[in-house]
Design a protein around this motif. Structure first.
Motif, PDB file in Angstrom:
ATOM      1  N   GLU A 390       0.819  -1.214   0.000  1.00 21.95           N
ATOM      2  CA  GLU A 390       0.000   0.000   0.000  1.00 21.95           C
ATOM      3  C   GLU A 390       0.855   1.267   0.000  1.00 21.95           C
ATOM      4  N   GLU A 424      -1.917  -5.758  -6.153  1.00 23.74           N
ATOM      5  CA  GLU A 424      -3.293  -5.829  -5.659  1.00 23.74           C
ATOM      6  C   GLU A 424      -3.896  -4.433  -5.531  1.00 23.74           C
ATOM      7  N   GLU A 425      -3.112  -3.488  -5.019  1.00 22.91           N
ATOM      8  CA  GLU A 425      -3.584  -2.106  -4.894  1.00 22.91           C
ATOM      9  C   GLU A 425      -3.832  -1.491  -6.272  1.00 22.91           C
ATOM     10  N   LYS A 428      -7.069  -2.813  -7.600  1.00 18.77           N
ATOM     11  CA  LYS A 428      -8.205  -2.138  -6.943  1.00 18.77           C
ATOM     12  C   LYS A 428      -8.476  -0.790  -7.603  1.00 18.77           C
ATOM     13  N   GLN A 429      -7.392  -0.047  -7.872  1.00 19.76           N
ATOM     14  CA  GLN A 429      -7.558   1.271  -8.484  1.00 19.76           C
ATOM     15  C   GLN A 429      -8.202   1.158  -9.859  1.00 19.76           C
ATOM     16  N   GLN A 431     -10.118  -1.214 -10.949  1.00 24.16           N
ATOM     17  CA  GLN A 431     -11.520  -1.613 -10.805  1.00 24.16           C
ATOM     18  C   GLN A 431     -12.381  -0.426 -10.399  1.00 24.16           C
ATOM     19  N   THR A 432     -11.834   0.399  -9.497  1.00 27.83           N
ATOM     20  CA  THR A 432     -12.552   1.602  -9.061  1.00 27.83           C
ATOM     21  C   THR A 432     -12.738   2.565 -10.223  1.00 27.83           C
TER      22      THR A 432
END
Length: 880
Positions: A390, A424-425, A428-429, A431-432
């Motif tokens: 992160e 992974e982060e 996520k970004q 996907q957002t």
């Protein structure tokens, strides 16, 4: 054969085969919410493939500007690592809309490659989709390609789709053997694995299906052809180069990069990963900015910002200090000037935008290094040896640190990195971003209107403002089709003929009334849910309306006239800006309403008062000249050749309206206009501001609104005159004198306040410590601001003679702390290190210099604990 020759021969060949030559569309897709950027030649024809749009031709050819840096087609990470992937590239394509199909498409491709470009047929191979026996037989029997040069491939290699949804179909690729001797005996294996022994020259897509969001395939109205040939790859082959970075599209850029770096031009520097990244990225940067995309923190602008930062980092690795990319803009524009002459007038502007973004990123990198150091310190305190994913992502997303830079810095600190956590982060970004991308939502909204695409709706608003014989074709209520709408209900009405202008091109829609003897409805807006279909958003005021009813439709004439005045004024403003500010000015957005107009344009600095006055004066001169405004229809190509200004964000049909205002302005435009500039009356700019770096915005009013604005200003000036008891011409001087008086009084107040603080300070108890011969002074005050606490610290440094001072105060439940260290002591203990020990305890953060630092926090009850920790740290350094 240089790149321009290749473009010309391609277009000439297909023009001889009765193809319509179509100009490249913008990199900013219009009317296609599923795309971030134009990524293929067929994008501008998507609605034609889907049967939503009709053209006067069934064959077309183009040289299309493309970007592949997002979504399914994303080559960003491959740039420089391979010799044939790029962010920006040009796609040469020929298209058939229900005309010819597989056989002719393959024959055209083969004839062009072997006869026109004269490429050796012995070096050519073809691949086909594993289920497409028809294409295989065409290659084998009609072209005569031997079996050992035709290969069946799977869906991943030989089934093409523009994105997750949209037109798709099997394809056949033409590959060229780049080397004399293959590195493996099986050419199919080499092609399939992406070996540098081969390059894919041309992809022939046999467009047969449309894929919906659930993955379901449906037949397109007519089988069509969509082909794409990369100009960069073809140039490499025809110029007998080993890879794309050696052809004439990249050669001058690479030479300039190497020269600026102070290195020698050698084969080794040509192969440098950093050099190739820069050469690729600067082309993308130039074309994106030229098409009106500006660096920002979201959407397309964020992609541009990332590309600039990647290129800047590559420059850092080569030893460049500070901004340098902007110096390459001219080389790109010059090398592309024949194909894209518009780049020349924009070169200076593009350069300034690029330089500004580079300088901004340079500062961000510096801040990022401080953040990295702070993260390392925190991790060491927790005895962690792995840099978390992160935190890596924060450095990447906020400060532009690529993963390899963070890895390198971590290795210097003897730490490993959590690469999986970073990925992974990153996922996520993405996907957002996907969820927040408005395009997907817009696509879903449009889908429910697709069944109405064949309705015939006639817009007559240019000639008429009311009609008495229109028929109701469709009624919708809450998106569902109904047979009737009643009083009080809201819905949508489709008419076979309408005078209502639907919102488009920055002009808002008309409002008005639809009625017949038994009903009336207020038209609140008119929109295009899909191309060529006008929907009237209505509220039923009385009675009821049914499908098939004959109705009258009346536009609000007063409102329409106000809009037309503002729209024509927008054209005058655009021309005036180009005349007075420079030809680099391009419209990048607009809003035309009855009340005012808003005009966004490319320019790098704010306009001075003199410039605004000059532009305003020129527009009003053209209004006073009462110039006739002529409107005529012509073809898009002819309109452009005549010098009409086309707006990059607009998508134009084959036939366009050209709005001409004397010899002052000529634009392609579908909006409503006055017949004579004199009808506008008066033009007044009311604001000029920044929208983004390199993007300015003007708001203005005309006619009655301009008069009201001027009268309001007169009222305000009269009130000021009365309040100050001076005449208008002396008001500014009086205000300046008052400002100076207030400033002086403020200084006096601050002086008195400081004296009171000093008096309170003298009355306060203080704590003094002696640590190994060094004096430490600690004081807690009440109700001081941060600036007052800093002033007190400076005062105490002079008066107290203490080596180290720690001050704290609480104001409005917020903590401020200040630490000073005598400069003679900073080589042993630093103020910023002391403050960093205390700041987390009070629930905040801080920073500063070795001799002075400050912090803020939200935990007043923890001040004592923070001071204890600060003292303990000082003791550990001075009295170990």
């Amino acid at each position: 054969m240089n790149a321009q020759d290749i473009r010309k021969k391609f277009l000439d060949y297909f023009e001889s085969k009765n193809h319509k030559i179509v100009t490249s569309s913008s990199l900013l897709p219009k009317d296609d919410p599923t795309l971030l950027f134009t990524n293929a030649g067929m994008n501008q024809f998507k609605n034609v493939f889907l049967g939503l749009e009709k053209r006067s031709y069934q064959r077309a050819a183009s040289v299309q500007k493309c970007m592949r840096v997002s979504g399914k087609h994303n080559d960003l990470e491959q740039v420089g690592k391979t010799t044939k992937h790029h962010t920006f590239f040009e796609m040469l394509g020929n298209f058939s809309f229900g005309d010819y199909f597989k056989k002719q498409a393959i024959e055209y491709a083969w004839e062009l490659i072997t006869d026109v470009y004269q490429i050796d047929p012995d070096k050519l191979y073809a691949t086909v989709y594993k289920k497409d026996q028809e294409a295989y037989q065409i290659w084998r029997q009609d072209i005569g390609l031997s079996k050992d040069k035709i290969f069946y491939m799977g869906e991943e290699e030989n089934y093409w789709s523009m994105g997750d949804t949209g037109p798709c179909g099997p394809c056949s690729e033409i590959h060229y053997q780049m080397v004399k001797n293959l590195s493996h005996k099986d050419p199919k294996y080499l092609i399939e694995s992406g070996s540098e022994d081969f390059t894919e020259l041309w992809n022939l897509v046999f467009m047969q299906y449309n894929r919906d969001e659930n993955g379901n395939l449906s037949e397109l109205p007519a089988p069509s052809i969509d082909t794409g040939m990369g100009l960069e790859r073809m140039a490499t082959v025809l110029q007998n180069k080993k890879d794309n970075y050696e052809n004439d599209l990249f050669d001058p850029i690479i030479k300039k990069v190497v020269t600026l770096s102070g290195r020698e031009i050698t084969p080794k520097t040509f192969q440098s990963l950093s050099v190739r990244k820069i050469a690729d990225h600067i082309r993308a940067i130039v074309f994106l900015i030229n098409d009106g995309i500006m660096p920002s923190n979201e959407g397309r602008g964020y992609v541009l910002r990332r590309i600039i930062r990647r290129a800047f980092r590559a420059g850092k690795q080569m030893g460049f200090e500070g901004a340098f990319l902007f110096k390459l803009v001219g080389v790109v524009c010059d090398s592309m000037r024949e194909a894209y002459p518009e780049l020349i007038s924009s070169a200076n502007y593009i350069s300034k935008v690029c330089q500004s973004e580079e300088e901004r990123f340079s500062k961000t990198l510096s801040t990022g290094m401080k953040t990295f150091d702070h993260m390392v310190k925190e991790l060491r305190q927790k005895k962690q040896k792995i840099f978390p994913g992160e935190k890596l992502f924060k450095l990447y997303d906020t400060y532009g640190f690529p993963l390899d830079l963070s890895k390198e810095l971590a290795e210097d600190e003897k730490m490993e990195i959590d690469e999986q956590g970073f990925e992974e982060e990153l996922l996520k970004q993405r996907q957002t971003a996907r969820k927040s991308w408005k395009g997907d939502l817009e696509q879903k909204k449009r889908k429910k209107y697709q069944k109405y695409k064949d309705l015939k709706i006639d817009y007559v608003g240019y000639e008429k403002e009311s009609i008495s014989d229109s028929q109701v074709l469709v009624l919708l209520k809450k998106g569902a089709e109904v047979n009737e709408l009643k009083k009080g209900e809201k819905g949508e009405i489709f008419l076979d003929t309408t005078p209502f202008y639907a919102e488009a091109g920055g002009q808002i829609s008309d409002k008005g009334i639809i009625k017949h003897s038994g009903f009336s409805a207020e038209v609140q807006a008119a929109v295009y849910p899909i191309p060529n279909i006008i929907s009237h958003k209505v509220k039923i005021l009385s009675g009821a309306v049914k499908v098939g009813d004959q109705v009258e439709a009346e536009v609000d004439i007063k409102r329409r006239k106000a809009i037309s005045k503002n729209h024509t004024a927008t054209h005058l403003l655009h021309a005036a800006l180009r005349d007075r500010i420079g030809s680099h000015v391009k419209q990048s957005g607009s809003l035309v309403s009855p009340e005012k107009l808003r005009f966004d344009f490319t320019h790098f600095s704010s306009l001075s008062f003199a410039e605004i006055k000059s532009v305003e004066q020129l527009v009003n001169e053209k209004i006073q000249e009462c110039i006739p405004v002529s409107v005529r229809m012509t073809s898009l190509d002819k309109g452009i050749k005549e010098g009409a200004v086309a707006i990059f964000e607009e998508k134009y049909s084959e036939e366009v309206r050209v709005i001409t205002i004397g010899d002052f302005s000529k634009e392609l435009c579908g909006g409503v206009h006055v017949q004579n500039t004199g009808e506008i009356g008066f033009f007044k700019i009311i604001s000029e501001s920044s929208v983004a770096a390199g993007m300015r915005r003007i708001e203005a009013v005309t006619s009655d609104s301009a008069l009201k604005y001027t009268q309001k200003n007169e009222e305000v000036l009269a009130e000021i005159e009365e309040s100050l008891n001076v005449s208008k011409d002396k008001a500014a001087d009086q205000i300046q004198r008052l400002k100076e008086t207030v400033k002086q009084k403020d200084k006096e107040c601050q002086s008195l306040k400081q004296k009171m603080i000093n008096l309170r300070e003298e009355q306060k108890q203080e704590e003094k410590y002696d640590i190994n011969g060094f004096s430490v002074l600690i004081k807690k005050m009440e109700g001081l601001s941060g600036s007052e606490l800093r002033n007190l610290a400076d005062d105490l440094k002079q008066k107290s003679g203490s080596d180290i001072i720690i001050l704290s105060t609480v104001s409005e439940n917020k903590v401020s702390m200040v630490t000073t260290v005598h400069k003679s002591l900073t080589d042993r203990v630093k103020a910023k290190d002391i403050i960093n020990e205390m700041a987390p305890v009070i629930g905040g953060g801080g920073g500063g210099r070795p001799d002075f630092a400050q912090a803020g926090g939200t935990k007043p009850d923890q001040i004592k604990q923070a001071v204890k920790k600060g003292l303990a740290y000082i003791k550990s350094i001075l009295n170990p």
